[in-house]
Design a protein around this motif. Structure first.
Motif, PDB file in Angstrom:
ATOM      1  N   GLY A 126      -2.626   3.917  -6.225  1.00 26.86           N
ATOM      2  CA  GLY A 126      -1.433   3.629  -5.433  1.00 26.86           C
ATOM      3  C   GLY A 126      -0.965   4.870  -4.710  1.00 26.86           C
ATOM      4  N   GLY A 144       4.393  -0.495  -6.033  1.00 31.55           N
ATOM      5  CA  GLY A 144       3.274  -1.225  -6.619  1.00 31.55           C
ATOM      6  C   GLY A 144       2.487  -2.032  -5.610  1.00 31.55           C
ATOM      7  N   PHE A 145       1.239  -2.244  -5.934  1.00 30.64           N
ATOM      8  CA  PHE A 145       0.338  -3.054  -5.118  1.00 30.64           C
ATOM      9  C   PHE A 145       0.532  -4.527  -5.479  1.00 30.64           C
ATOM     10  N   ASP A 149       2.371   0.836  -1.882  1.00 28.37           N
ATOM     11  CA  ASP A 149       1.179   1.669  -2.123  1.00 28.37           C
ATOM     12  C   ASP A 149       0.305   1.852  -0.886  1.00 28.37           C
ATOM     13  N   TRP A 155      -4.851  -0.249  -1.720  1.00 31.22           N
ATOM     14  CA  TRP A 155      -4.469  -0.764  -0.401  1.00 31.22           C
ATOM     15  C   TRP A 155      -5.633  -0.641   0.577  1.00 31.22           C
ATOM     16  N   PRO A 202      -5.605  -3.752  -9.288  1.00 32.38           N
ATOM     17  CA  PRO A 202      -5.598  -2.744  -8.222  1.00 32.38           C
ATOM     18  C   PRO A 202      -6.797  -1.799  -8.291  1.00 32.38           C
TER      19      PRO A 202
END
Length: 300
Positions: A126, A144-145, A149, A155, A202
């Motif tokens: 992140g 947060g994703f 992030d 991402w 993630p």
């Protein structure tokens, strides 16, 4: 202090958990590594990763008579900037002699700035930033994703995968990045890939980020656009941190070195190398809470 005390600093993130063991008589003496430790995502596995990393640090120091119960622990964890997550971690029945909790960003700032005032940006799975001084802390990002992030590994991988799936549908141009992503999944079928990632963490998306950087550095237009977008967000984050006039600004995390060349030139000039890594910062944090001095014997 006559008696030897043991302190473990824990850096728990979305991809891995790192622990560093410190002795008040011998300095830093052991390290341990385990799996993801973001309690906001998967609480039970995060707590187990913490225990595994701490035990590995004790084993690395070859201390057969020392147990987790003999050690104070400083936990710097992703996700505990959310009150509900922090409360859950504080309610956890830990096995340690004592436990102190803060964010992964706070320990990163303490480590990067040698336990002094300063600022730090984490660009790993992140992304987030912190300015920390004795007077205040200013946290930016860390949402947060997938809601935040920007510029982090998750991402970047997420955006690349979405582009690849659109190209398979024929609504986006196929570029040199796409075959690399398809080889990663060993599939050419968009439905199969979507099913594989149905319950992805993630960290699973972040595994794609090296592919995107490689493609961007080779001139791939789609990959370049993704990296430039992420870098612009990181530059904006850094600019806001610098507006608070920190004594120094560092950048850390698994994606930080690769994204730095894409940052705005004035921002890149403002970044200084971190002095220590976050797991050292977690030790500093615990020592500060215990009012113990920091000695650097055995530093490695």
């Amino acid at each position: 202090m006559a008696d030897q005390e043991f302190i473990i600093g824990v850096d728990g993130g979305g991809t891995k958990c790192r622990a560093r063991l410190y002795s008040t008589q011998q300095g830093f003496i052991g390290t341990g590594l385990a799996g993801p430790a973001n309690p906001a995502r998967h609480f039970e596995s995060a707590m187990q990763s913490i225990l595994d990393a701490c035990q590995a640090a004790i084993d690395d120091a070859v201390l057969p008579n020392v147990t987790l119960a003999d050690c104070h622990v400083g936990l710097g964890l992703a996700g505990v900037n959310l009150d509900t997550v922090a409360e859950k971690v504080m309610a956890w029945q830990h096995p340690f002699k004592s436990r102190f909790l803060t964010t992964d960003l706070h320990i990163a700032c303490l480590g990067a700035n040698d336990n002094q005032d300063g600022a730090v940006i984490i660009v790993g799975t992140g992304s987030c930033g912190l300015v920390s001084s004795q007077q205040k802390q200013v946290l930016l990002g860390g949402h947060g994703f997938p809601v935040g992030d920007y510029g982090g590994g998750a991402w970047i991988g997420f955006e690349a995968l979405r582009y690849c799936l659109r190209s398979l549908d024929g609504v986006a141009e196929s570029t040199s990045m796409n075959p690399q992503i398809l080889r990663f999944f060993n599939s050419k079928n968009a439905t199969d890939i979507a099913e594989i990632m149905l319950n992805a963490r993630p960290a699973d998306y972040a595994k794609l980020s090296p592919i995107v950087f490689d493609a961007a550095e080779a001139g791939d237009a789609a990959a370049t656009d993704i990296i430039q977008q992420g870098a612009a967000q990181i530059s904006a984050l850094a600019r806001q941190l610098l507006s608070h006039q920190p004594e120094r600004l560092s950048m850390i995390g698994g994606v930080s070195l690769r994204i730095q060349p894409w940052l705005d030139k004035d921002i890149l000039r403002s970044i200084q190398a971190p002095i220590f890594q976050p797991d050292f910062g977690a030790v500093f944090f615990a020592l500060n809470q215990l009012n113990y001095p920091v000695h650097f014997r055995g530093l490695s």
